[in-house]
Design a protein around this motif. Structure first.
Motif, PDB file in Angstrom:
ATOM      1  N   TRP A  45       0.792  -1.232   0.000  1.00 45.21           N
ATOM      2  CA  TRP A  45       0.000   0.000   0.000  1.00 45.21           C
ATOM      3  C   TRP A  45       0.829   1.289   0.000  1.00 45.21           C
ATOM      4  O   TRP A  45       0.292   2.369   0.188  1.00 45.21           O
ATOM      5  CB  TRP A  45      -0.991   0.047   1.163  1.00 45.21           C
ATOM      6  CG  TRP A  45      -1.958  -1.079   1.167  1.00 45.21           C
ATOM      7  CD1 TRP A  45      -1.879  -2.213   1.917  1.00 45.21           C
ATOM      8  CD2 TRP A  45      -3.134  -1.202   0.371  1.00 45.21           C
ATOM      9  NE1 TRP A  45      -2.945  -3.043   1.628  1.00 45.21           N
ATOM     10  CE2 TRP A  45      -3.743  -2.434   0.683  1.00 45.21           C
ATOM     11  CE3 TRP A  45      -3.753  -0.390  -0.576  1.00 45.21           C
ATOM     12  CZ2 TRP A  45      -4.912  -2.869   0.090  1.00 45.21           C
ATOM     13  CZ3 TRP A  45      -4.920  -0.816  -1.159  1.00 45.21           C
ATOM     14  CH2 TRP A  45      -5.490  -2.046  -0.822  1.00 45.21           C
ATOM     15  N   ALA A  46       2.140   1.207  -0.218  1.00 41.49           N
ATOM     16  CA  ALA A  46       2.984   2.407  -0.145  1.00 41.49           C
ATOM     17  C   ALA A  46       2.960   3.242  -1.418  1.00 41.49           C
ATOM     18  O   ALA A  46       3.355   4.406  -1.393  1.00 41.49           O
ATOM     19  CB  ALA A  46       4.424   2.019   0.170  1.00 41.49           C
ATOM     20  N   GLY A  66       1.177   9.147  -6.064  1.00 43.31           N
ATOM     21  CA  GLY A  66      -0.161   8.569  -5.974  1.00 43.31           C
ATOM     22  C   GLY A  66      -0.583   8.345  -4.533  1.00 43.31           C
ATOM     23  O   GLY A  66      -1.738   8.592  -4.157  1.00 43.31           O
ATOM     24  N   PHE A  67       0.345   7.879  -3.720  1.00 45.39           N
ATOM     25  CA  PHE A  67       0.049   7.681  -2.296  1.00 45.39           C
ATOM     26  C   PHE A  67      -0.197   9.028  -1.614  1.00 45.39           C
ATOM     27  O   PHE A  67      -1.200   9.215  -0.933  1.00 45.39           O
ATOM     28  CB  PHE A  67       1.192   6.941  -1.590  1.00 45.39           C
ATOM     29  CG  PHE A  67       0.955   6.795  -0.112  1.00 45.39           C
ATOM     30  CD1 PHE A  67       0.305   5.684   0.385  1.00 45.39           C
ATOM     31  CD2 PHE A  67       1.354   7.778   0.789  1.00 45.39           C
ATOM     32  CE1 PHE A  67       0.049   5.551   1.746  1.00 45.39           C
ATOM     33  CE2 PHE A  67       1.109   7.660   2.146  1.00 45.39           C
ATOM     34  CZ  PHE A  67       0.453   6.537   2.625  1.00 45.39           C
ATOM     35  N   ALA A  68       0.736   9.947  -1.771  1.00 45.21           N
ATOM     36  CA  ALA A  68       0.686  11.213  -1.026  1.00 45.21           C
ATOM     37  C   ALA A  68      -0.540  12.039  -1.365  1.00 45.21           C
ATOM     38  O   ALA A  68      -1.209  12.568  -0.468  1.00 45.21           O
ATOM     39  CB  ALA A  68       1.956  12.018  -1.301  1.00 45.21           C
ATOM     40  N   VAL A 120       8.172  17.391  -2.411  1.00 42.66           N
ATOM     41  CA  VAL A 120       6.826  17.922  -2.634  1.00 42.66           C
ATOM     42  C   VAL A 120       5.791  17.001  -1.993  1.00 42.66           C
ATOM     43  O   VAL A 120       4.863  17.448  -1.313  1.00 42.66           O
ATOM     44  CB  VAL A 120       6.552  18.073  -4.147  1.00 42.66           C
ATOM     45  CG1 VAL A 120       5.113  18.482  -4.410  1.00 42.66           C
ATOM     46  CG2 VAL A 120       7.521  19.059  -4.778  1.00 42.66           C
ATOM     47  N   GLU A 121       5.952  15.704  -2.208  1.00 42.36           N
ATOM     48  CA  GLU A 121       4.992  14.734  -1.673  1.00 42.36           C
ATOM     49  C   GLU A 121       5.059  14.671  -0.149  1.00 42.36           C
ATOM     50  O   GLU A 121       4.056  14.395   0.508  1.00 42.36           O
ATOM     51  CB  GLU A 121       5.221  13.359  -2.281  1.00 42.36           C
ATOM     52  CG  GLU A 121       5.234  13.322  -3.804  1.00 42.36           C
ATOM     53  CD  GLU A 121       4.164  14.128  -4.499  1.00 42.36           C
ATOM     54  OE1 GLU A 121       3.050  14.281  -3.947  1.00 42.36           O
ATOM     55  OE2 GLU A 121       4.414  14.618  -5.612  1.00 42.36           O
ATOM     56  N   ALA A 122       6.225  14.930   0.419  1.00 41.02           N
ATOM     57  CA  ALA A 122       6.374  14.931   1.879  1.00 41.02           C
ATOM     58  C   ALA A 122       5.455  15.974   2.514  1.00 41.02           C
ATOM     59  O   ALA A 122       4.929  15.753   3.610  1.00 41.02           O
ATOM     60  CB  ALA A 122       7.830  15.182   2.268  1.00 41.02           C
ATOM     61  N   ILE A 127       0.807  17.065   6.038  1.00 39.28           N
ATOM     62  CA  ILE A 127      -0.529  17.616   6.288  1.00 39.28           C
ATOM     63  C   ILE A 127      -1.495  16.487   6.615  1.00 39.28           C
ATOM     64  O   ILE A 127      -2.302  16.585   7.548  1.00 39.28           O
ATOM     65  CB  ILE A 127      -1.019  18.442   5.086  1.00 39.28           C
ATOM     66  CG1 ILE A 127      -0.172  19.698   4.930  1.00 39.28           C
ATOM     67  CG2 ILE A 127      -2.503  18.803   5.237  1.00 39.28           C
ATOM     68  CD1 ILE A 127      -0.379  20.431   3.620  1.00 39.28           C
ATOM     69  N   GLY A 128      -1.419  15.396   5.845  1.00 39.08           N
ATOM     70  CA  GLY A 128      -2.294  14.250   6.090  1.00 39.08           C
ATOM     71  C   GLY A 128      -2.101  13.644   7.460  1.00 39.08           C
ATOM     72  O   GLY A 128      -3.070  13.274   8.137  1.00 39.08           O
TER      73      GLY A 128
END
Length: 141
Positions: A45-46, A66-68, A120-122, A127-128
């Motif tokens: 799921w990563a 896609g994950f982030a 960027v994805e970090a 936030i999530g």
């Protein structure tokens, strides 16, 4: 897994005179979008490996994206419902966080570097994690 067609509640023109959409409509749409990603998830799921040509950042970075990006939606959905969502949603993002941050998982996310796509994805992941902290972050060991 085949995702069933989007099913929405009836429009409510009293509460929402312009669109007829209420919170229930937006929740149903979010759930539908998140469920539609499941077939593209890697086993841990990563990453979500969507069809199409890889970006210049590479397949691993695309999967992290896609994950982030979907985690951002999932975290708002979880927080907005105060955790009252399908437990599978929380479980799959918890599993993805664990696999993505484990260098031995085979699904580890690319390392952060100055001006890199993973940086960027970090931001989306941070936030999530903040939004879903009571139902996800606080439960991670």
């Amino acid at each position: 897994m085949t995702v069933p067609p989007l099913s929405l509640p009836p429009a409510d023109r009293v509460r929402s005179p312009y669109t007829g959409w209420t919170r229930a409509h937006w929740e149903a749409l979010a759930d539908h979008l998140l469920d539609a990603l499941v077939p593209y998830a890697t086993p841990g799921w990563a990453r979500y490996q969507l069809p199409g040509r890889a970006s210049s950042s590479g397949v691993a970075s695309d999967g992290l994206e896609g994950f982030a990006r979907s985690f951002l939606l999932a975290s708002f959905r979880i927080a907005g419902a105060r955790g009252a969502v399908d437990p599978a949603l929380i479980e799959r993002y918890a599993a993805g966080l664990a696999a993505g941050t484990d260098p031995a998982s085979g699904e580890a996310w690319p390392p952060l570097a100055d001006r890199s796509q993973p940086m960027v994805e970090a931001a989306s992941i941070a936030i999530g994690l903040w939004e879903s902290r009571r139902w996800l972050w606080d439960l991670l060991a």
